[in-house]
Design an enzyme around this catalytic site. Structure first.
Site, short mmCIF file in Angstrom:
data_model
loop_
_atom_site.label_atom_id
_atom_site.label_comp_id
_atom_site.label_asym_id
_atom_site.label_seq_id
_atom_site.Cartn_x
_atom_site.Cartn_y
_atom_site.Cartn_z
N GLU A 195 0.82 -1.21 0.00
CA GLU A 195 0.00 0.00 0.00
C GLU A 195 0.86 1.26 0.00
O GLU A 195 0.53 2.24 -0.68
CB GLU A 195 -0.94 -0.01 1.21
CG GLU A 195 -2.10 -0.99 1.09
CD GLU A 195 -3.16 -0.52 0.11
OE1 GLU A 195 -3.15 0.67 -0.28
OE2 GLU A 195 -4.00 -1.35 -0.29
N GLU A 219 2.15 1.66 -3.56
CA GLU A 219 1.09 2.03 -4.50
C GLU A 219 0.66 3.48 -4.34
O GLU A 219 0.36 4.16 -5.32
CB GLU A 219 -0.12 1.11 -4.32
CG GLU A 219 0.11 -0.33 -4.79
CD GLU A 219 -1.07 -1.24 -4.52
OE1 GLU A 219 -1.01 -2.42 -4.94
OE2 GLU A 219 -2.05 -0.79 -3.88
N GLU A 220 0.63 3.96 -3.10
CA GLU A 220 0.12 5.31 -2.85
C GLU A 220 1.19 6.38 -2.95
O GLU A 220 0.89 7.53 -3.29
CB GLU A 220 -0.54 5.36 -1.47
CG GLU A 220 -1.80 4.52 -1.37
CD GLU A 220 -2.52 4.69 -0.04
OE1 GLU A 220 -2.04 5.48 0.80
OE2 GLU A 220 -3.54 4.02 0.16
#
Length: 331
Positions: free
Chosen positions: A201, A204-205
């Site tokens: 995460e 991805e962010e």
């Protein structure tokens, strides 16, 4: 003799037997399994679709027996034996055998069978992708002990800490109803370790690559909006950054930056939960994380071929059992 004279020519028998044989094949032993909780599972992922009439035969043999018996009297007595087999393999038989529950796996393309199951008392247990699972508790005089499906969802946040500069990685969510800063994170995928969720995460962010270090905290919240009626468990993982150049995802992230930990403590645009977690990070940077880290130990499962991760605070060095499995403890 008058009874036998009502039979029609034997040439009609194969057609009726073929219909019964189709049901018998659909209800093959491979389609029926028992579990350790005395439950029966019917898997309708078969080579051909069942009609509602065929499905009713599987579920309610005693009721179908009368109608088929009349047809059998007109056609041929040999069908009585085949019908008896279906009566024997009915809901009533499993109830008399003391089975606890019946589960039915229904492919989405056979959803037309669900109303018939509902008429027999079946309820939805869960549905996912191309299949729904129905359940029927068979002990009418006892409390239904079947557990609900997926009572919680698991969210994971990555607290990426630069210990050399005293900074943490913070983001603003583009799609959130709250104008708050937070730490990157999201829901854990099926069969994904929480540490892997955190690093995935974060990357991805924010575009930042990181490495899992420990679990720092966990939040449990009920009646979480947007959780499809499930309770929510949210886990904070401490991560060590491997890269430092921020490349945020424009679709999900409105803003992203490295922030001084002490500034986060003072900012009002952080929730109380995030400020408390940042306090843990500040303590760790100043005094070390040895008093905060929840580490994991990988162990063999009682289920053959499986392993699991046991998360716990490390035992003190002077504890006699500390040497057991010490080499497995991840840092």
């Amino acid at each position: 003799m008058r009874f036998l004279s009502t039979f029609k020519p034997l040439g009609r028998v194969p057609a009726i037997c073929s219909w019964c044989r189709r049901i018998h094949t659909s209800f093959s032993p491979d389609s029926v399994t028992k579990d350790k909780h005395h439950g029966i599972t019917l898997d309708l992922n078969l080579s051909h679709s069942l009609t509602t009439e065929e499905f009713s035969t599987i579920l309610t043999g005693p009721f179908l027996f009368l109608s088929v018996y009349k047809q059998a009297v007109q056609e041929h007595l040999i069908l009585l034996y085949i019908v008896y087999v279906h009566v024997y393999d009915s809901i009533q038989r499993w109830r008399m055998q003391g089975m606890s529950a019946i589960w039915i796996k229904v492919p989405i393309l056979q959803s037309h069978l669900i109303p018939e199951a509902a008429n027999q008392g079946f309820e939805f247990h869960h549905a996912e992708h191309d299949q729904s699972v129905l359940k029927l508790w068979l002990h009418d005089d006892k409390e239904d002990l079947i557990p609900r499906f997926a009572t919680h969802q698991i969210g994971v946040s990555g607290l990426v800490i630069r210990e050399d500069t005293g900074q943490v990685l913070a983001v603003q969510d583009r799609n959130s109803q709250f104008d708050l800063w937070k730490f990157p994170g999201g829901l854990s995928n099926l069969e994904e370790d929480i540490g892997d969720t955190a690093t995935r995460e974060v990357f991805e962010e924010t575009g930042i690559k990181s490495e899992f270090q420990s679990v720092l905290a966990m939040r449990q919240q009920h009646k979480q909006p947007g959780a499809f009626g499930r309770s929510d468990i949210f886990i904070i993982c401490r991560l060590r950054p491997l890269t430092f150049d921020i490349r945020p995802c424009s679709r999900e992230i409105k803003a992203c930056q490295w922030m001084e930990i002490e500034d986060v403590q003072r900012r009002s645009h952080f929730s109380a939960f995030m400020r408390r977690v940042t306090g843990l990070a500040l303590y760790g940077v100043r005094h070390g994380f040895q008093d905060l880290d929840i580490l994991y130990e990988e162990m063999e499962s009682v289920y053959k071929g499986l392993r699991y991760k046991l998360y716990h605070r490390p035992l003190p060095p002077h504890t006699p059992t500390h040497r057991l499995g010490q080499h497995q403890l991840q840092t």
